[in-house]
Design a protein around this motif. Structure first.
Motif, PDB file in Angstrom:
ATOM      1  N   ASN A  57       4.448 -42.887 -31.214  1.00 17.60           N
ATOM      2  CA  ASN A  57       5.828 -42.401 -31.700  1.00 17.60           C
ATOM      3  C   ASN A  57       6.002 -42.674 -33.186  1.00 17.60           C
ATOM      4  N   ILE A  58       5.001 -43.042 -33.688  1.00 15.42           N
ATOM      5  CA  ILE A  58       5.043 -43.648 -35.131  1.00 15.42           C
ATOM      6  C   ILE A  58       5.130 -42.423 -36.292  1.00 15.42           C
ATOM      7  N   ASN A  59       6.260 -42.309 -37.088  1.00 13.60           N
ATOM      8  CA  ASN A  59       6.408 -41.373 -38.146  1.00 13.60           C
ATOM      9  C   ASN A  59       6.790 -41.977 -39.461  1.00 13.60           C
ATOM     10  N   PHE A  60       7.109 -41.215 -40.280  1.00 15.81           N
ATOM     11  CA  PHE A  60       7.481 -41.807 -41.659  1.00 15.81           C
ATOM     12  C   PHE A  60       8.747 -42.615 -41.417  1.00 15.81           C
ATOM     13  N   ASP A  61       9.606 -42.142 -40.655  1.00 11.59           N
ATOM     14  CA  ASP A  61      10.842 -42.925 -40.471  1.00 11.59           C
ATOM     15  C   ASP A  61      10.696 -44.216 -39.865  1.00 11.59           C
ATOM     16  N   THR A  62       9.832 -44.280 -39.207  1.00  4.49           N
ATOM     17  CA  THR A  62       9.377 -45.664 -38.404  1.00  4.49           C
ATOM     18  C   THR A  62       9.236 -46.641 -39.560  1.00  4.49           C
ATOM     19  N   TYR A  63       8.336 -46.182 -40.695  1.00  2.59           N
ATOM     20  CA  TYR A  63       8.055 -47.141 -41.668  1.00  2.59           C
ATOM     21  C   TYR A  63       9.295 -47.627 -42.597  1.00  2.59           C
ATOM     22  N   ARG A  64      10.252 -46.369 -42.537  1.00  3.49           N
ATOM     23  CA  ARG A  64      11.499 -46.660 -43.551  1.00  3.49           C
ATOM     24  C   ARG A  64      12.292 -47.723 -42.558  1.00  3.49           C
ATOM     25  N   ARG A  65      12.257 -47.521 -41.262  1.00  7.27           N
ATOM     26  CA  ARG A  65      13.105 -48.568 -40.536  1.00  7.27           C
ATOM     27  C   ARG A  65      12.398 -49.991 -40.806  1.00  7.27           C
ATOM     28  N   ALA A  66      11.080 -49.887 -40.717  1.00  8.63           N
ATOM     29  CA  ALA A  66      10.360 -51.448 -40.546  1.00  8.63           C
ATOM     30  C   ALA A  66      10.663 -51.882 -42.119  1.00  8.63           C
ATOM     31  N   ALA A  67      10.640 -51.148 -42.994  1.00 10.05           N
ATOM     32  CA  ALA A  67      10.835 -51.873 -44.549  1.00 10.05           C
ATOM     33  C   ALA A  67      12.105 -52.116 -44.777  1.00 10.05           C
ATOM     34  N   GLY A  68      13.294 -51.344 -44.152  1.00  6.69           N
ATOM     35  CA  GLY A  68      14.431 -51.826 -44.110  1.00  6.69           C
ATOM     36  C   GLY A  68      14.831 -53.164 -43.375  1.00  6.69           C
ATOM     37  N   HIS A  69      14.135 -53.181 -42.359  1.00  4.59           N
ATOM     38  CA  HIS A  69      14.364 -54.432 -41.595  1.00  4.59           C
ATOM     39  C   HIS A  69      13.597 -55.828 -42.274  1.00  4.59           C
ATOM     40  N   ILE A  70      12.491 -55.446 -42.774  1.00  7.14           N
ATOM     41  CA  ILE A  70      11.586 -56.452 -43.599  1.00  7.14           C
ATOM     42  C   ILE A  70      12.628 -56.833 -44.743  1.00  7.14           C
ATOM     43  N   GLY A  71      13.077 -55.930 -45.343  1.00  9.03           N
ATOM     44  CA  GLY A  71      14.001 -56.268 -46.592  1.00  9.03           C
ATOM     45  C   GLY A  71      15.215 -57.143 -46.140  1.00  9.03           C
ATOM     46  N   LYS A  72      15.826 -56.695 -45.273  1.00 11.14           N
ATOM     47  CA  LYS A  72      16.967 -57.747 -44.797  1.00 11.14           C
ATOM     48  C   LYS A  72      16.422 -59.222 -44.487  1.00 11.14           C
ATOM     49  N   MET A  73      15.274 -58.988 -43.885  1.00  6.13           N
ATOM     50  CA  MET A  73      14.680 -60.446 -43.426  1.00  6.13           C
ATOM     51  C   MET A  73      14.431 -61.442 -44.815  1.00  6.13           C
ATOM     52  N   CYS A 133      13.215 -50.281 -48.007  1.00  2.00           N
ATOM     53  CA  CYS A 133      13.645 -51.860 -48.538  1.00  2.00           C
ATOM     54  C   CYS A 133      14.829 -51.742 -49.452  1.00  2.00           C
ATOM     55  N   ILE A 134      14.710 -50.655 -50.432  1.00  2.65           N
ATOM     56  CA  ILE A 134      16.054 -50.662 -51.331  1.00  2.65           C
ATOM     57  C   ILE A 134      17.046 -50.281 -50.593  1.00  2.65           C
ATOM     58  N   GLU A 187      29.093 -46.820 -41.254  1.00  3.23           N
ATOM     59  CA  GLU A 187      27.900 -47.723 -40.226  1.00  3.23           C
ATOM     60  C   GLU A 187      28.891 -48.749 -39.763  1.00  3.23           C
ATOM     61  N   PRO A 188      29.139 -48.615 -38.459  1.00  3.03           N
ATOM     62  CA  PRO A 188      30.102 -49.795 -37.825  1.00  3.03           C
ATOM     63  C   PRO A 188      29.419 -51.124 -37.749  1.00  3.03           C
ATOM     64  N   SER A 189      28.090 -51.106 -37.434  1.00  5.39           N
ATOM     65  CA  SER A 189      27.444 -52.421 -37.075  1.00  5.39           C
ATOM     66  C   SER A 189      26.285 -52.575 -38.041  1.00  5.39           C
ATOM     67  N   GLY A 190      25.548 -51.774 -38.592  1.00  6.92           N
ATOM     68  CA  GLY A 190      24.152 -51.818 -39.380  1.00  6.92           C
ATOM     69  C   GLY A 190      23.160 -51.507 -38.470  1.00  6.92           C
ATOM     70  N   LYS A 191      22.366 -50.611 -39.297  1.00  8.47           N
ATOM     71  CA  LYS A 191      21.073 -50.213 -38.704  1.00  8.47           C
ATOM     72  C   LYS A 191      19.920 -50.518 -39.685  1.00  8.47           C
ATOM     73  N   PRO A 192      18.670 -50.475 -39.433  1.00  9.58           N
ATOM     74  CA  PRO A 192      17.404 -50.954 -40.118  1.00  9.58           C
ATOM     75  C   PRO A 192      17.717 -50.966 -41.794  1.00  9.58           C
ATOM     76  N   TYR A 193      17.916 -49.555 -42.077  1.00  8.69           N
ATOM     77  CA  TYR A 193      17.942 -49.243 -43.405  1.00  8.69           C
ATOM     78  C   TYR A 193      19.647 -48.980 -43.958  1.00  8.69           C
ATOM     79  N   THR A 194      20.198 -49.043 -42.864  1.00 12.47           N
ATOM     80  CA  THR A 194      21.797 -48.654 -43.220  1.00 12.47           C
ATOM     81  C   THR A 194      22.622 -49.681 -43.023  1.00 12.47           C
ATOM     82  N   PRO A 195      22.946 -50.647 -44.198  1.00  7.37           N
ATOM     83  CA  PRO A 195      23.762 -51.638 -43.590  1.00  7.37           C
ATOM     84  C   PRO A 195      25.049 -51.196 -43.279  1.00  7.37           C
ATOM     85  N   LYS A 196      25.894 -52.175 -42.823  1.00  2.00           N
ATOM     86  CA  LYS A 196      27.125 -51.861 -42.308  1.00  2.00           C
ATOM     87  C   LYS A 196      28.016 -51.444 -43.416  1.00  2.00           C
ATOM     88  N   GLY A 197      28.847 -50.395 -43.394  1.00  2.84           N
ATOM     89  CA  GLY A 197      29.695 -50.011 -44.368  1.00  2.84           C
ATOM     90  C   GLY A 197      29.279 -48.393 -44.925  1.00  2.84           C
TER      91      GLY A 197
END
Ligand code: BES
Ligand code: MN
Ligand code: ZN
Length: 495
Positions: free
Chosen positions: A84-100, A129-130, A466-476
């Motif tokens: 199931n891994i595609n480029f967006d998977t990496y984008r999401r993972a990096a967003g998640h790590i950035g927030k961490m 990440c950005i 965005e109402p709650s926040g997604k991996p690379y899309t913070p709330k707002g």
């Protein structure tokens, strides 16, 4: 955020944190994971056994001070099942790590990647990440929030041969993420700061910086152009309307693609006043225009080889003694008369004049994007944006691009029944067709102002915030549509 690339073995990376991306599995499934397990005294295997970490999509764990490694922390980031891994998977993972990293106040992080497709993966990681660590701090006065961001991101590859690819992806991501975050900033800016005049000035400054042409029409020029529909929306406000024309020439002597974005800097509903609850969200009713502005800026900075025009009809929809009223009949640049049923259906009015103006550029295609109808919430929810279009090729391309970059759109039909809903008994057309299929009757209204060029209309109401926040899309504010249209232009196929 300072961005860089480096060639290094994983265990030699000396940063505050170093990230290893892992596929889902029941046991540590790579040589590196096994090495880290040994160095950490079995910590990795223990986490796999307990289920604390197994590489599931969206998961991440941090191991501090692993002996004989150079980094302060090793972070394992899950990508989910390999298939199931595609480029967006990496984008999401990096967003998640950035927030961490934000949460743990880690200032500097390195993401390690040793697979194929280094260029697009580096792009996805940097974008994620950005975008994921974005915060809107313009109105925070203390230094506390401002100083706790992630300062540096490095992409590490094991072989020198991959460095150039990583750098190319990183440079591209730098511009793409800049554009998305600029769109978010503009969307967050409140109505007392961002109104047609101040917004047009910002667009002009950006055009100068990015090296393309900007023309601003003020209220008298708007009248002279017979843009009565745009004028009628703006006339209830003390802040008069503007019409901004942006032109980027990346391929001389070719027909441009014209982008049109709704720019209602605040939508009170006008005389058909909206209820007070959540009315403050209507500062974001200009996001379509911020999308097209951000896209043309990024296209210019990337040197995209085509001609692009971006049109920004800007107005503030307010109730006052000078405002349009239900029952008013107004004219439009196209010459069609419009019966105003509801002054809250203002977006389609300003877009109507902009779509008609688009024809003056002899476009090869026109795409508009707008926070147009509340009804779109009941079609796709917050998950994606409904769209309509007159060219099957363009529609297919939009859909295909949207799937790969993770800003989903879905095509709806432009049946004649929806045009029937917009018939007026006194004028050529009315601005509201009532409750049924509100998104499509609005689209049918717009269609009346298009010509025979390929046209697509994307309704981003409810994708703008965005109402709650997604991996690379913070709330707002999301900037939804920037990456979609930019990627569409970069992979442009003439419809
Ligand atoms: N800006 C709104 C649409 C909107 C609503 C965007 C909620 C984001 C969240 C638009 O101008 C509007 O008010 N549309 C009306 C049209 C109706 C009066 C025909 C709507 O959708 O209710
Ligand atoms: Mn409205
Ligand atoms: Zn609106």
């Amino acid at each position: 955020m300072k961005l860089s690339c480096t060639v290094s073995k994983f265990l030699d990376i000396a940063d505050n944190a170093v990230v290893l991306f892992c596929h889902k599995s029941s046991v540590p499934n790579s040589d590196l994971l096994e090495q880290i397990d040994i160095l950490s005294g079995g910590a990795v295997a223990e986490m796999y056994e307990s289920g604390e970490f197994n590489g599931a999509d969206g998961s991440a764990v941090m191991i501090r001070r692993v002996p004989e490694t150079a980094a302060g922390r090793i972070v394992l980031a899950g990508l989910g099942e390999s298939k199931n891994i595609n480029f967006d998977t990496y984008r999401r993972a990096a967003g998640h790590i950035g927030k961490m990293m934000l949460k743990h106040k880690v200032k500097s992080v390195t993401m390690y990647y040793d697979g194929t497709d280094t260029n697009p993966i580096a792009q996805a990681l940097v974008e994620g990440c950005i975008l994921g660590t974005y915060r809107f701090l313009d109105y925070k006065t203390g230094d506390k929030d401002k100083n706790d961001g992630v300062d540096s991101l490095t992409i590490a590859v094991p072989q020198g041969g991959k460095l150039k690819q990583a750098q190319t992806g990183l440079d591209r991501a730098d511009i793409v993420a800049w554009a998305v975050n600029m769109c978010r900033d503009l969307t967050f800016l409140p109505g007392n700061t961002l109104y047609p005049e101040s917004y047009a000035k910002r667009a002009e400054k950006l055009a100068k910086e990015c090296g393309f042409k900007c023309t601003i029409l003020g209220p008298s020029e708007i009248k002279k152009e017979k843009m009565d529909a745009l004028y009628s929306v703006g006339k209830g406000s003390d802040r008069p309307p503007r019409f901004v024309i942006l032109e980027y020439n990346g391929k001389p002597k070719s027909k441009p693609v014209v982008l049109v974005g709704k720019g209602v800097t605040f939508d009170s509903g006008g005389i058909s006043l909206k209820p007070g609850l959540n009315m403050q969200e209507m500062i974001g009713d200009m996001m379509g225009s911020a999308v097209v502005l951000s896209v043309i800026c990024a296209a210019a900075r990337l040197g995209v080889k085509m001609n692009i025009v971006a049109l920004m009809p800007l107005a503030e929809n307010m109730p006052s003694g000078g405002a349009s009223k239900p029952g008013d009949i107004i004219n439009s640049r196209a010459g069609h008369t419009i019966e105003i049923i509801n002054t809250d259906a203002e977006g389609r009015l300003i877009l109507a004049d902009a779509l008609d103006y688009a024809d003056t550029f002899d476009p090869q295609a026109v795409i508009d994007i707008a926070t147009l109808t509340g009804a779109s919430l009941y079609i796709l929810g917050y998950a994606g944006a409904p769209f309509v279009g007159t060219s099957q090729n363009l529609n297919n391309n939009l859909r295909a691009v949207s799937e790969t970059i993770g800003e989903k759109v879905w095509e709806l039909p432009l049946w004649s029944e929806y045009s029937d809903l917009m018939k007026s008994s006194v004028a050529d057309i009315k601005n509201s067709g009532g409750r049924p299929a509100g998104t499509l009757s609005a689209a049918a209204f717009l269609k009346k102002f298009t010509k025979d060029w390929p046209w697509a209309h994307i309704d981003i109401a409810y994708c703008d915030i965005e109402p709650s926040g997604k991996p690379y899309t913070p709330k707002g504010a999301t900037g939804y549509g920037v990456r979609l249209l930019l990627e569409l232009l970069q992979r442009w196929k003439r419809p």
